[in-house]
Design a protein around this motif. Structure first.
Motif, PDB file in Angstrom:
ATOM      1  N   THR A  34      56.000  86.568  65.291  1.00  0.00           N
ATOM      2  CA  THR A  34      55.602  87.136  66.586  1.00  0.00           C
ATOM      3  C   THR A  34      55.927  88.624  66.700  1.00  0.00           C
ATOM      4  O   THR A  34      56.789  89.143  65.989  1.00  0.00           O
ATOM      5  CB  THR A  34      56.316  86.402  67.751  1.00  0.00           C
ATOM      6  N   SER A  35      55.214  89.276  67.636  1.00  0.00           N
ATOM      7  CA  SER A  35      55.534  90.654  68.032  1.00  0.00           C
ATOM      8  C   SER A  35      55.663  90.635  69.560  1.00  0.00           C
ATOM      9  O   SER A  35      55.589  89.555  70.168  1.00  0.00           O
ATOM     10  CB  SER A  35      54.400  91.587  67.614  1.00  0.00           C
ATOM     11  N   GLN A  37      53.489  91.319  71.517  1.00  0.00           N
ATOM     12  CA  GLN A  37      52.198  90.817  72.022  1.00  0.00           C
ATOM     13  C   GLN A  37      52.058  89.299  71.850  1.00  0.00           C
ATOM     14  O   GLN A  37      51.029  88.724  72.170  1.00  0.00           O
ATOM     15  CB  GLN A  37      51.023  91.502  71.291  1.00  0.00           C
ATOM     16  N   GLU A  40      51.372  86.433  66.036  1.00  0.00           N
ATOM     17  CA  GLU A  40      50.559  87.272  65.144  1.00  0.00           C
ATOM     18  C   GLU A  40      49.593  86.341  64.407  1.00  0.00           C
ATOM     19  O   GLU A  40      49.983  85.661  63.448  1.00  0.00           O
ATOM     20  CB  GLU A  40      51.468  87.995  64.142  1.00  0.00           C
ATOM     21  N   LYS A  42      47.324  86.829  62.324  1.00  0.00           N
ATOM     22  CA  LYS A  42      47.148  87.107  60.884  1.00  0.00           C
ATOM     23  C   LYS A  42      48.268  86.422  60.070  1.00  0.00           C
ATOM     24  O   LYS A  42      48.015  85.823  59.025  1.00  0.00           O
ATOM     25  CB  LYS A  42      47.178  88.624  60.686  1.00  0.00           C
ATOM     26  N   ILE A  43      49.498  86.506  60.582  1.00  0.00           N
ATOM     27  CA  ILE A  43      50.638  85.902  59.864  1.00  0.00           C
ATOM     28  C   ILE A  43      50.491  84.376  59.858  1.00  0.00           C
ATOM     29  O   ILE A  43      50.692  83.726  58.829  1.00  0.00           O
ATOM     30  CB  ILE A  43      51.985  86.281  60.539  1.00  0.00           C
ATOM     31  N   SER A 193      63.049  87.489  58.485  1.00  0.00           N
ATOM     32  CA  SER A 193      62.573  88.876  58.573  1.00  0.00           C
ATOM     33  C   SER A 193      63.316  89.791  57.602  1.00  0.00           C
ATOM     34  O   SER A 193      62.915  90.931  57.391  1.00  0.00           O
ATOM     35  CB  SER A 193      62.723  89.387  60.008  1.00  0.00           C
ATOM     36  N   LYS A 260      57.781  88.293  55.738  1.00  0.00           N
ATOM     37  CA  LYS A 260      56.900  89.452  55.967  1.00  0.00           C
ATOM     38  C   LYS A 260      56.325  89.958  54.657  1.00  0.00           C
ATOM     39  O   LYS A 260      55.409  90.768  54.652  1.00  0.00           O
ATOM     40  CB  LYS A 260      57.689  90.562  56.651  1.00  0.00           C
TER      41      LYS A 260
END
Ligand code: GLU
Length: 286
Positions: A34-35, A37, A40, A42-43, A193, A260
């Motif tokens: 997550t971010s 926003q 994610e 794409k992830i 992360s 990541k």
């Protein structure tokens, strides 16, 4: 850090472990998925693609995922509801409520991502207490075993509405290590992360180095390694090492590796050494 500059012994051990792995628990944390926003996409998509390929090769995969709180928080922030203005997103009940919003977003994202590869997923919500009750443990194991036999990918999270253990300190690390027992996994992959386990906090010490292999986690001095934690998740490296120790004491190796890092799962299952390998404990218990 790539395999070529790393400990060659860890490489040989890793390939030996892969050779006998039939069932793997993969855990992914909020800080990877997550971010600000929210989720994610794409992830999530890349993770689903890699897991689908592993499953097509005959590997059983159970995915333990955080991300519900962060996804729910982002959805609330995007909303216009007056009642949610000025709320304290760090407060525990707010995080539980955010999780209940985000859990459906999380499953929807996984459902769509896995469906692109012809895969079906199942939502499993558990608490630590479920592992202490023999009846609940057996029921969960039977259900998940049936799903795996059907080729379905079980997607596990803590049931944050009724339990707060992982919200407080775990980031689902402990839950994932309990899943290793429940499904009889041969390997635990913790996608985090960080690039792996460092000898000291890399944010504070530029000379910190990633440890390729932890041979004896029971005697490891974790204090220096465990200062600080990521902001999106709740666990930090301490809970990752404790989860790895739980698995190691039950004879199961753990790989702590950056989620990541591009194609991390594909690369490690092709034999590449990334992150930190925590070896199973070998002591005889009498
Ligand atoms: N169940 C929580 C979630 O899905 C995990 C705990 C955390 O990431 O802090 O967000």
């Amino acid at each position: 850090m790539s395999g070529k500059s790393r400990n060659p012994e860890a490489g040989a051990l890793w390939r030996e472990i892969l050779g006998r792995t039939r069932c793997v628990v993969v855990k992914v944390g909020s800080a990877v998925l997550t971010s600000d926003q929210g989720l994610e996409a794409k992830i999530v998509g890349q993770l689903a693609e890699q897991i689908a390929v592993l499953q097509d090769r005959g590997l059983e995969v159970v995915l333990v995922t955080s991300g519900a709180v962060a996804a729910g928080r982002a959805r609330i922030r995007q909303g216009e509801q007056k009642k949610t203005q000025g709320i304290d997103f760090a407060e525990l009940t707010t995080r539980q409520a955010a999780s209940s919003i985000g859990q459906s977003l999380l499953m929807h994202a996984y459902d769509e991502a896995f469906a692109r590869h012809g895969k079906t997923v199942a939502q499993i919500l558990l608490t630590h207490d479920d592992f202490k009750s023999p009846v609940r443990f057996r029921n969960a194991r039977n259900t998940i075993r049936r799903l795996l036999d059907w080729g379905v990918i079980p997607i596990v999270n803590e049931n944050d509405t009724v339990a707060v253990a992982e919200l407080k300190i775990g980031d689902n690390d402990k839950l994932a290590s309990f899943m290793v027992d429940l499904v009889g996994a041969d390997l635990f992959v913790n996608l985090t992360s960080a690039d792996g386990v460092f000898d000291k906090n890399p944010d504070k010490h530029p000379d910190a180095v990633c440890v390729p292999c932890i041979a004896d986690i029971e005697t490891l001095n974790t204090k220096a390694m465990c200062e600080g934690k990521t902001s999106a998740g709740s666990g930090g490296m301490k809970s990752k090492l404790e989860a790895a120790k739980h698995a190691a004491q039950r004879g199961v190796p753990t790989l702590i590796v950056s989620g990541k890092c591009e194609s991390a799962l594909t690369r490690i299952f092709a034999g590449e050494i990334l992150g930190t390998l925590v070896l199973p404990c070998v002591r005889t218990v009498v």
